[in-house]
Design a protein around this motif. Sequence first.
Motif, PDB file in Angstrom:
ATOM      1  N   ASP A 178      83.508  32.815  72.494  1.00  0.00           N
ATOM      2  CA  ASP A 178      82.095  33.184  72.534  1.00  0.00           C
ATOM      3  C   ASP A 178      81.314  32.273  73.474  1.00  0.00           C
ATOM      4  O   ASP A 178      80.416  32.715  74.193  1.00  0.00           O
ATOM      5  CB  ASP A 178      81.491  33.131  71.124  1.00  0.00           C
ATOM      6  N   ARG A 225      81.844  33.379  77.027  1.00  0.00           N
ATOM      7  CA  ARG A 225      81.097  34.610  77.306  1.00  0.00           C
ATOM      8  C   ARG A 225      79.616  34.321  77.528  1.00  0.00           C
ATOM      9  O   ARG A 225      78.984  34.913  78.409  1.00  0.00           O
ATOM     10  CB  ARG A 225      81.270  35.600  76.149  1.00  0.00           C
ATOM     11  N   ARG A 239      75.002  43.400  65.379  1.00  0.00           N
ATOM     12  CA  ARG A 239      74.861  42.362  66.387  1.00  0.00           C
ATOM     13  C   ARG A 239      73.775  42.756  67.338  1.00  0.00           C
ATOM     14  O   ARG A 239      73.788  42.923  68.376  1.00  0.00           O
ATOM     15  CB  ARG A 239      76.193  42.091  67.120  1.00  0.00           C
ATOM     16  N   THR A 267      79.800  39.028  70.096  1.00  0.00           N
ATOM     17  CA  THR A 267      80.515  37.852  69.623  1.00  0.00           C
ATOM     18  C   THR A 267      81.814  38.231  68.923  1.00  0.00           C
ATOM     19  O   THR A 267      81.924  39.299  68.325  1.00  0.00           O
ATOM     20  CB  THR A 267      79.638  37.045  68.659  1.00  0.00           C
ATOM     21  N   THR A 268      82.784  37.327  69.013  1.00  0.00           N
ATOM     22  CA  THR A 268      84.093  37.558  68.408  1.00  0.00           C
ATOM     23  C   THR A 268      84.292  36.727  67.151  1.00  0.00           C
ATOM     24  O   THR A 268      85.182  37.001  66.355  1.00  0.00           O
ATOM     25  CB  THR A 268      85.205  37.192  69.401  1.00  0.00           C
ATOM     26  N   LYS A 321      84.882  30.536  68.428  1.00  0.00           N
ATOM     27  CA  LYS A 321      83.863  29.692  69.046  1.00  0.00           C
ATOM     28  C   LYS A 321      84.070  29.497  70.542  1.00  0.00           C
ATOM     29  O   LYS A 321      83.141  29.647  71.339  1.00  0.00           O
ATOM     30  CB  LYS A 321      83.816  28.344  68.327  1.00  0.00           C
TER      31      LYS A 321
END
Length: 246
Positions: free
Chosen positions: A171, A174, A15, A164-165, A168
């Motif tokens: 994220d 965040r 990432r 990011t996780t 949706k």
Amino acid sequence: MSKDDDNGEGEPERRRRRSGPVTAGGDARSAKQFRTRVKTARGRKYSSKLWLERQLNDPYVARAKQDGYRSRAAYKLIELDDKFGLIKPGMRVADLGSAPGGWTQVALKRGAAHVAGIDLLEVEPITGAIQLELDFTEEGAEDTLKDALGGPADLVISDLAPWTTGHKSTDHLRIVALVEAAAYFALDVLKPGGGFVAKVFQGGATGELLDLLKTRFEKVRHYKPPASRSESAETFLIATGFRPEA
């Protein structure tokens, strides 16, 4: 929270100029003929294969190596500066999400006298800059960055991006939180007439924040530089002509 060399465009596991569009040259047939392809090795995910193949065939990646920039992301700031005239000689610049240092390099090469950067990841030293290995959102980090700046900033540049996780809604929250944190920092440290540049994603800046920025800056606009990959959801918020509160 960290800046990769192209957030939303980088290797999934991690990432994390002349200006003007850089082209690979030749027609579509030639480009296809000479495109470097990567075989899927044992243990390498298909997504990693695609990322590596894209990197090998990206003219901005090759140009960054030739020009001595630490990432292809440097050309995003170069193109933004060429279009909007953001960086002036002698400026004091805050670089939020500075790793691996490409934006800091551009700011210094284009005349900034001092750059203070901050990122969760370590940044190799760059002459003329102070790099802080801190989470910008943690308590006390903004004050530490202000001390490193040594005075009011002429320009705040933000390439911040969240870890990011895959969820949706989480994220999105965040992303919005980072854009807002960067914007409020800029409102706090900028000199009159200063500028603010921030990477945002689709839905990454609320209408309320944009309305606030429009009251505090002469011009607020969005722009996607050619160096930003077309498939990426990122764009950049550019605010110039800062007006302190009366």
